[in-house]
Design a protein around this motif. Structure first.
Motif, PDB file in Angstrom:
ATOM      1  N   VAL A  29      -0.030  12.900   1.385  1.00 58.09           N
ATOM      2  CA  VAL A  29       0.447  13.348   0.076  1.00 58.09           C
ATOM      3  C   VAL A  29      -0.055  14.758  -0.173  1.00 58.09           C
ATOM      4  O   VAL A  29      -1.257  15.017  -0.137  1.00 58.09           O
ATOM      5  N   SER A  33       3.408  12.058  -6.108  1.00 60.37           N
ATOM      6  CA  SER A  33       3.322  10.801  -5.367  1.00 60.37           C
ATOM      7  C   SER A  33       3.621   9.613  -6.268  1.00 60.37           C
ATOM      8  O   SER A  33       3.599   9.720  -7.491  1.00 60.37           O
ATOM      9  N   ILE A  35       2.589   5.386  -6.522  1.00 59.26           N
ATOM     10  CA  ILE A  35       1.717   4.331  -6.031  1.00 59.26           C
ATOM     11  C   ILE A  35       2.551   3.051  -5.971  1.00 59.26           C
ATOM     12  O   ILE A  35       3.035   2.556  -6.985  1.00 59.26           O
ATOM     13  N   HIS A  40      -0.404   5.237  -1.700  1.00 57.60           N
ATOM     14  CA  HIS A  40       0.160   6.435  -2.323  1.00 57.60           C
ATOM     15  C   HIS A  40       1.202   7.007  -1.363  1.00 57.60           C
ATOM     16  O   HIS A  40       0.868   7.366  -0.233  1.00 57.60           O
ATOM     17  N   ARG A  75       2.289  10.099  -9.911  1.00 56.54           N
ATOM     18  CA  ARG A  75       1.323  11.188 -10.077  1.00 56.54           C
ATOM     19  C   ARG A  75       2.017  12.506  -9.798  1.00 56.54           C
ATOM     20  O   ARG A  75       2.775  12.622  -8.839  1.00 56.54           O
TER      21      ARG A  75
END
Length: 93
Positions: A29, A33, A35, A40, A75
């Protein structure tokens, strides 16, 4: 849930995405990203796997929006901290 990615409609479910990503090794990553499970995954990798489209055909934002609506944790890319430049020491008189 119906999602539109790269102008194509997809009927995605959280369990369907989990099943599709099972056994897929995450790439490193470096930016945004998602999850999935305990792993991830880069956003573009998730989009390519679940849509079977080329990564150039869709944006990361489309995939992030769809994954967030399905309830996955997304994220964003970490903001790089600018490196501080050392200040020169005052000249001794």
């Amino acid at each position: 849930m119906r999602c539109v990615i790269a102008r194509f409609p997809f009927d995605l479910t959280k369990s369907g995405v989990l099943e599709t990503m099972k056994g897929v090794k995450p790439e490193p990553v470096t930016g945004q990203s998602v999850i999935i499970g305990r792993r991830h995954y880069p956003v573009k990798q998730v989009g390519a796997v679940i849509t079977r489209q080329d990564r150039r055909d869709f944006s990361a934002g489309e995939v992030l929006r769809s994954m967030a609506q399905l309830g996955f944790t997304c994220r964003t890319a970490p903001v790089p901290v600018p490196a501080s430049t050392p200040t020169p020491a005052p000249a001794a008189a």
